[in-house]
Scaffold this motif. Structure first.
Motif, PDB file in Angstrom:
ATOM      1  N   UNK A   1       0.859  -1.186   0.000  1.00 27.49           N
ATOM      2  CA  UNK A   1       0.000   0.000   0.000  1.00 27.49           C
ATOM      3  C   UNK A   1       0.892   1.231   0.000  1.00 27.49           C
ATOM      4  N   UNK A   2       0.719   2.106  -0.985  1.00 19.34           N
ATOM      5  CA  UNK A   2       1.554   3.304  -1.107  1.00 19.34           C
ATOM      6  C   UNK A   2       0.677   4.546  -1.092  1.00 19.34           C
ATOM      7  N   UNK A   3       1.125   5.550  -0.333  1.00 21.36           N
ATOM      8  CA  UNK A   3       0.321   6.740  -0.050  1.00 21.36           C
ATOM      9  C   UNK A   3       1.115   7.991  -0.367  1.00 21.36           C
ATOM     10  N   UNK A   4       0.604   8.808  -1.294  1.00 24.13           N
ATOM     11  CA  UNK A   4       1.263  10.058  -1.676  1.00 24.13           C
ATOM     12  C   UNK A   4       0.230  11.171  -1.694  1.00 24.13           C
ATOM     13  N   UNK A   5       0.522  12.240  -0.992  1.00 27.90           N
ATOM     14  CA  UNK A   5      -0.330  13.416  -1.022  1.00 27.90           C
ATOM     15  C   UNK A   5       0.535  14.663  -1.193  1.00 27.90           C
ATOM     16  N   UNK A   6      -0.045  15.743  -1.699  1.00 27.82           N
ATOM     17  CA  UNK A   6       0.660  17.017  -1.879  1.00 27.82           C
ATOM     18  C   UNK A   6       1.912  16.851  -2.739  1.00 27.82           C
ATOM     19  N   UNK A   7       1.707  16.432  -3.976  1.00 27.98           N
ATOM     20  CA  UNK A   7       2.832  16.265  -4.896  1.00 27.98           C
ATOM     21  C   UNK A   7       2.468  16.811  -6.268  1.00 27.98           C
ATOM     22  N   UNK A   8       3.481  17.293  -6.958  1.00 26.54           N
ATOM     23  CA  UNK A   8       3.313  17.584  -8.379  1.00 26.54           C
ATOM     24  C   UNK A   8       4.489  17.055  -9.196  1.00 26.54           C
ATOM     25  N   UNK A   9       5.390  16.291  -8.518  1.00 26.38           N
ATOM     26  CA  UNK A   9       6.505  15.644  -9.211  1.00 26.38           C
ATOM     27  C   UNK A   9       6.971  14.454  -8.390  1.00 26.38           C
ATOM     28  N   UNK A  10       7.172  13.320  -9.077  1.00 24.37           N
ATOM     29  CA  UNK A  10       7.684  12.105  -8.439  1.00 24.37           C
ATOM     30  C   UNK A  10       8.992  11.734  -9.132  1.00 24.37           C
ATOM     31  N   UNK A  11      10.122  11.793  -8.426  1.00 25.54           N
ATOM     32  CA  UNK A  11      11.408  11.490  -9.062  1.00 25.54           C
ATOM     33  C   UNK A  11      11.541  10.012  -9.402  1.00 25.54           C
ATOM     34  N   UNK A  12      12.503   9.720 -10.273  1.00 20.52           N
ATOM     35  CA  UNK A  12      12.705   8.335 -10.727  1.00 20.52           C
ATOM     36  C   UNK A  12      13.014   7.389  -9.574  1.00 20.52           C
ATOM     37  N   UNK A  13      13.780   7.876  -8.591  1.00 14.11           N
ATOM     38  CA  UNK A  13      14.127   7.006  -7.453  1.00 14.11           C
ATOM     39  C   UNK A  13      12.881   6.564  -6.696  1.00 14.11           C
ATOM     40  N   UNK A  14      11.910   7.463  -6.582  1.00 14.59           N
ATOM     41  CA  UNK A  14      10.672   7.112  -5.895  1.00 14.59           C
ATOM     42  C   UNK A  14       9.807   6.191  -6.756  1.00 14.59           C
ATOM     43  N   UNK A  15       9.813   6.409  -8.057  1.00 10.85           N
ATOM     44  CA  UNK A  15       9.083   5.500  -8.951  1.00 10.85           C
ATOM     45  C   UNK A  15       9.607   4.074  -8.809  1.00 10.85           C
ATOM     46  N   UNK A  16      10.922   3.951  -8.607  1.00  7.45           N
ATOM     47  CA  UNK A  16      11.498   2.618  -8.378  1.00  7.45           C
ATOM     48  C   UNK A  16      10.945   1.996  -7.100  1.00  7.45           C
ATOM     49  N   UNK A  17      10.804   2.817  -6.057  1.00  2.50           N
ATOM     50  CA  UNK A  17      10.294   2.306  -4.784  1.00  2.50           C
ATOM     51  C   UNK A  17       8.812   1.919  -4.880  1.00  2.50           C
ATOM     52  N   UNK A  18       8.133   2.449  -5.877  1.00  3.29           N
ATOM     53  CA  UNK A  18       6.704   2.166  -6.050  1.00  3.29           C
ATOM     54  C   UNK A  18       6.440   0.929  -6.889  1.00  3.29           C
ATOM     55  N   UNK A  19       7.467   0.363  -7.479  1.00  3.50           N
ATOM     56  CA  UNK A  19       7.267  -0.813  -8.323  1.00  3.50           C
ATOM     57  C   UNK A  19       6.635  -1.956  -7.532  1.00  3.50           C
ATOM     58  N   UNK A  20       5.621  -2.568  -8.106  1.00  2.93           N
ATOM     59  CA  UNK A  20       4.976  -3.711  -7.472  1.00  2.93           C
ATOM     60  C   UNK A  20       3.919  -3.368  -6.451  1.00  2.93           C
ATOM     61  N   UNK A  21       3.710  -2.072  -6.184  1.00  4.44           N
ATOM     62  CA  UNK A  21       2.666  -1.728  -5.220  1.00  4.44           C
ATOM     63  C   UNK A  21       1.304  -2.153  -5.761  1.00  4.44           C
ATOM     64  N   UNK A  22       0.469  -2.657  -4.903  1.00  3.72           N
ATOM     65  CA  UNK A  22      -0.839  -3.136  -5.332  1.00  3.72           C
ATOM     66  C   UNK A  22      -1.909  -2.061  -5.229  1.00  3.72           C
ATOM     67  N   UNK A  23      -1.792  -1.208  -4.215  1.00  2.44           N
ATOM     68  CA  UNK A  23      -2.743  -0.112  -4.041  1.00  2.44           C
ATOM     69  C   UNK A  23      -1.967   1.192  -3.924  1.00  2.44           C
TER      70      UNK A  23
END
Length: 253
Positions: free
Chosen positions: A165-187
């Motif tokens: 489960x991944x939760x992001x609020x108050x964003x307008x840019x997600x860096x590549x390093x964070x996109x890597x950490x989000x891989x495989x998230x189901x929700x």
């Protein structure tokens, strides 16, 4: 793990008192959005992410009888202004409340709640035990949490991953390093402020593009202003694997 959406709205673009827009006049309970926050019941622990101005009302509504930790995404007041009300849990549980946040967030809390940190403070004030975190994974009571660094215009903000489960609020840019950490998230939970472009928040089109890129099983949108429109109308135009969150929504994960 059970996740409860305490609030899915925002102070951004809040209409004036007496506004007659369709969202303010709606009788659909899903259009009544308090400030964004979630509660997690995870492995016997009770946590909240952010304590906005509506914190007390939200916790009473959801009958949250115990609170073991507060985790902050960032220091803006619509995410921190309810912290004083942890004093009720201090009293009930006879413990200082563990608070987790980055150094800038904790520094701001020390300013805004200076009375809670004074020596020989009188009884009854909130008792806070501050724990500094950064982009590195950390644990609370043996449960690992993976920070998800994002940008809110020029302000660093943390999202968090709890298992799948991944939760992001108050964003307008997600860096590549964070996109890597989000891989495989189901929700995935992601902010979507409105239809128009915004300087520091994803709008609906941008949020949908990010969700498609991350490709979780399900995406829930939150941190919505009244400018996004009616819940029922907006949901009709969303992909099958995307939904608007609403206050009180519960997920069993």
């Amino acid at each position: 793990m059970k996740v409860t959406f305490l609030g899915t709205g925002t102070s951004q673009g809040v209409p004036v008192i007496g506004c007659n827009c369709e969202v303010c006049l709606s009788l659909d309970f899903r259009d009544k959005r308090l400030r964004t926050s979630i509660h997690l019941d995870i492995q016997g622990q009770s946590w909240v992410v952010d304590t906005g101005p509506d914190f007390r009302q939200q916790m009473l509504r959801e009958h949250v009888q115990r609170l073991d930790a507060v985790i902050f995404t960032h220091a803006h007041r619509d995410h921190t202004a309810g912290l004083d009300d942890v004093r009720a849990y201090n009293f009930l549980q006879q413990m200082d409340m563990p608070i987790y946040g980055t150094k800038p967030t904790l520094d701001q809390l020390r300013i805004e709640y200076a009375y809670a940190f004074e020596k020989n403070a009188p009884l009854g004030l909130p008792r806070l035990n501050l724990h500094e975190i950064d982009a590195k994974p950390f644990s609370i009571q043996g449960i690992e949490i993976i920070p998800l660094p994002v940008m809110h215009l020029r302000m660093p903000v943390l999202g968090f991953r709890f298992g799948n489960f991944s939760y992001i609020t108050d964003a307008n840019f997600i860096p590549d390093e964070t996109l890597e950490r989000l891989k495989g998230t189901e929700i995935l939970v992601l902010n979507a402020l409105q239809h128009e472009r915004h300087v520091s928040h994803f709008n609906l089109t941008e949020a949908l593009a990010i969700a498609e890129k991350i490709n979780p099983g399900k995406t829930y949108l939150l941190h919505m202003s009244h400018k996004l429109g009616l819940h029922a109308a907006v949901e009709k135009g969303l992909p099958d694997n995307v939904a608007l969150a609403y206050d009180g929504l519960q997920l069993d994960i």
